[in-house]
Design a protein around this motif. Structure first.
Motif, short mmCIF file in Angstrom:
data_model
loop_
_atom_site.label_atom_id
_atom_site.label_comp_id
_atom_site.label_asym_id
_atom_site.label_seq_id
_atom_site.Cartn_x
_atom_site.Cartn_y
_atom_site.Cartn_z
N SER A 145 0.83 -1.21 0.00
CA SER A 145 0.00 0.00 0.00
C SER A 145 0.86 1.26 0.00
O SER A 145 0.54 2.25 -0.67
N VAL A 146 1.98 1.24 0.73
CA VAL A 146 2.87 2.40 0.79
C VAL A 146 3.55 2.61 -0.56
O VAL A 146 3.64 3.75 -1.06
N VAL A 147 4.02 1.54 -1.17
CA VAL A 147 4.70 1.63 -2.47
C VAL A 147 3.73 2.12 -3.54
O VAL A 147 4.08 2.99 -4.36
N ASN A 148 2.51 1.58 -3.54
CA ASN A 148 1.51 2.03 -4.52
C ASN A 148 1.18 3.50 -4.35
O ASN A 148 1.01 4.23 -5.33
N SER A 149 1.07 3.95 -3.10
CA SER A 149 0.78 5.35 -2.83
C SER A 149 1.92 6.25 -3.30
O SER A 149 1.69 7.33 -3.86
N ALA A 150 3.16 5.79 -3.08
CA ALA A 150 4.33 6.56 -3.50
C ALA A 150 4.38 6.67 -5.02
O ALA A 150 4.65 7.74 -5.58
N PHE A 151 4.10 5.56 -5.70
CA PHE A 151 4.09 5.57 -7.17
C PHE A 151 3.00 6.49 -7.71
O PHE A 151 3.23 7.28 -8.63
N ASP A 152 1.82 6.39 -7.13
CA ASP A 152 0.68 7.19 -7.59
C ASP A 152 0.95 8.68 -7.42
O ASP A 152 0.68 9.49 -8.30
N SER A 153 1.49 9.06 -6.26
CA SER A 153 1.76 10.47 -6.00
C SER A 153 2.86 11.01 -6.91
O SER A 153 2.88 12.21 -7.22
N ALA A 154 3.76 10.15 -7.35
CA ALA A 154 4.88 10.57 -8.19
C ALA A 154 4.45 10.84 -9.64
O ALA A 154 4.94 11.77 -10.28
N ILE A 155 3.52 10.03 -10.16
CA ILE A 155 3.13 10.19 -11.57
C ILE A 155 1.88 11.06 -11.74
O ILE A 155 1.60 11.51 -12.85
N LEU A 156 1.16 11.32 -10.65
CA LEU A 156 -0.10 12.08 -10.76
C LEU A 156 0.10 13.48 -11.34
O LEU A 156 -0.70 13.92 -12.19
N PRO A 157 1.13 14.26 -10.91
CA PRO A 157 1.31 15.60 -11.50
C PRO A 157 1.51 15.57 -13.01
O PRO A 157 1.01 16.44 -13.73
N THR A 158 2.23 14.57 -13.52
CA THR A 158 2.45 14.44 -14.96
C THR A 158 1.15 14.14 -15.67
O THR A 158 0.84 14.72 -16.72
N ILE A 159 0.35 13.25 -15.10
CA ILE A 159 -0.94 12.90 -15.71
C ILE A 159 -1.87 14.11 -15.71
O ILE A 159 -2.54 14.40 -16.70
N ASN A 160 -1.91 14.83 -14.60
CA ASN A 160 -2.77 16.01 -14.50
C ASN A 160 -2.38 17.08 -15.50
O ASN A 160 -3.24 17.76 -16.07
N SER A 161 -1.08 17.28 -15.71
CA SER A 161 -0.64 18.29 -16.67
C SER A 161 -1.02 17.90 -18.09
O SER A 161 -1.33 18.76 -18.91
N MET A 162 -1.01 16.60 -18.38
CA MET A 162 -1.39 16.14 -19.71
C MET A 162 -2.88 16.34 -19.96
O MET A 162 -3.30 16.63 -21.09
N VAL A 163 -3.69 16.21 -18.90
CA VAL A 163 -5.15 16.38 -19.05
C VAL A 163 -5.50 17.80 -19.49
O VAL A 163 -6.36 18.01 -20.35
N GLY A 164 -4.83 18.79 -18.90
CA GLY A 164 -5.15 20.18 -19.22
C GLY A 164 -4.39 20.76 -20.39
O GLY A 164 -4.60 21.92 -20.76
N MET A 165 -3.52 19.95 -21.00
CA MET A 165 -2.68 20.45 -22.08
C MET A 165 -3.50 20.83 -23.31
O MET A 165 -4.33 20.04 -23.78
#
Length: 261
Positions: free
Chosen positions: A179-199
């Motif tokens: 659960s900790v590793v998944n949370s760390a991975f999710d938090s790391a890639i989320l900003p990149t995904i969010n920036s792509m959504v609004g591009m």
């Protein structure tokens, strides 16, 4: 009609610092105690960019593969040490090695792939392409892995007792920290995904804006921007994947026992 990019007079550029003055005035009024940090950050940004401008001017006039390779490796090394610095928690030697390995592998593999397969610029060390693209890929990978490291270290520290309990019940380290590793991975890639959504709808990215200002056809600018964004997403994902796959293991010894830090 020929498009010529407009030069910014020095006094007009200086006028842009008005917003920094307003920011300093506001944080001072609110008692946030951030004035020195804002001044230092602004000064560093200005000095660093001016120096880079002169260096790039020299490199573009006489491209040298050895110098350009050195610059890319220097950028990568600086980003690795900056990641260490950004994490407030103390990092073990093994975890630092995993961070360095993840950054190096994720950034360079992505850069080489997009150099030789996707964009395929020639020669391979063409500084007009290699240095800006390397900067974007390495910079975004650094941001992603910094978030991943912070969340992994803080998550394991916070859930230490739960992890130890799971180990006592026979769980493997991978399952105990899932659960900790998944949370760390999710938090790391989320900003990149969010920036792509609004591009393209919410904002135009920097590279595309620069090319359009330089008079490049918007369609060509979009092609390059999509390629670079895919490279950034791939680099961040690959870097963080390598880190999360091996990073959690540094919190356990060879007998799969939790190491109290």
């Amino acid at each position: 009609m020929e498009n010529v990019i407009r030069d910014i007079e020095l006094w007009r550029l200086a006028a842009g610092y008005l917003f920094i003055i307003l920011l300093i005035a506001f944080v001072r009024w609110r008692g946030l105690n951030r004035e020195i940090r804002i001044i230092v950050s602004t000064a560093r940004m200005t000095i660093q960019l001016v120096l880079v401008g002169y260096i790039l001017t020299y490199i573009f006039e006489d491209p040298n593969p050895y110098i350009i390779t050195f610059i890319v490796l220097f950028m990568l090394t600086f980003s690795i040490f900056n990641t260490y610095k950004q994490v407030a928690k103390p990092l073990s030697r093994k975890l630092k090695q995993i961070i360095a390995l993840s950054m190096t592998a994720g950034s360079l593999l992505t850069l080489l792939y997009f150099n030789f397969v996707v964009i395929h610029f020639q020669p391979w060390y063409e500084p007009h392409y290699l240095i800006p693209i390397a900067g974007m890929i390495i910079g975004n990978s650094m941001t992603g892995i910094t978030l991943g490291v912070k969340n992994l270290v803080e998550g394991i520290e916070k859930e230490k007792h739960l992890i130890e309990g799971a180990l006592m019940l026979g769980a493997k380290p991978e399952a105990a920290t899932k659960s900790v590793v998944n949370s760390a991975f999710d938090s790391a890639i989320l900003p990149t995904i969010n920036s792509m959504v609004g591009m393209g709808i919410v904002f135009l990215p920097g590279m595309m804006t620069g090319q359009i200002l330089a008079g490049i056809n918007p369609i060509i600018a979009i092609e390059y921007q999509i390629a670079v964004l895919l490279g950034i997403a791939g680099s961040v994902a690959l870097t963080v994947m390598i880190f999360t796959l091996f990073g959690y293991k540094t919190f356990f010894n060879d007998r799969q026992q939790f190491i109290n830090k």
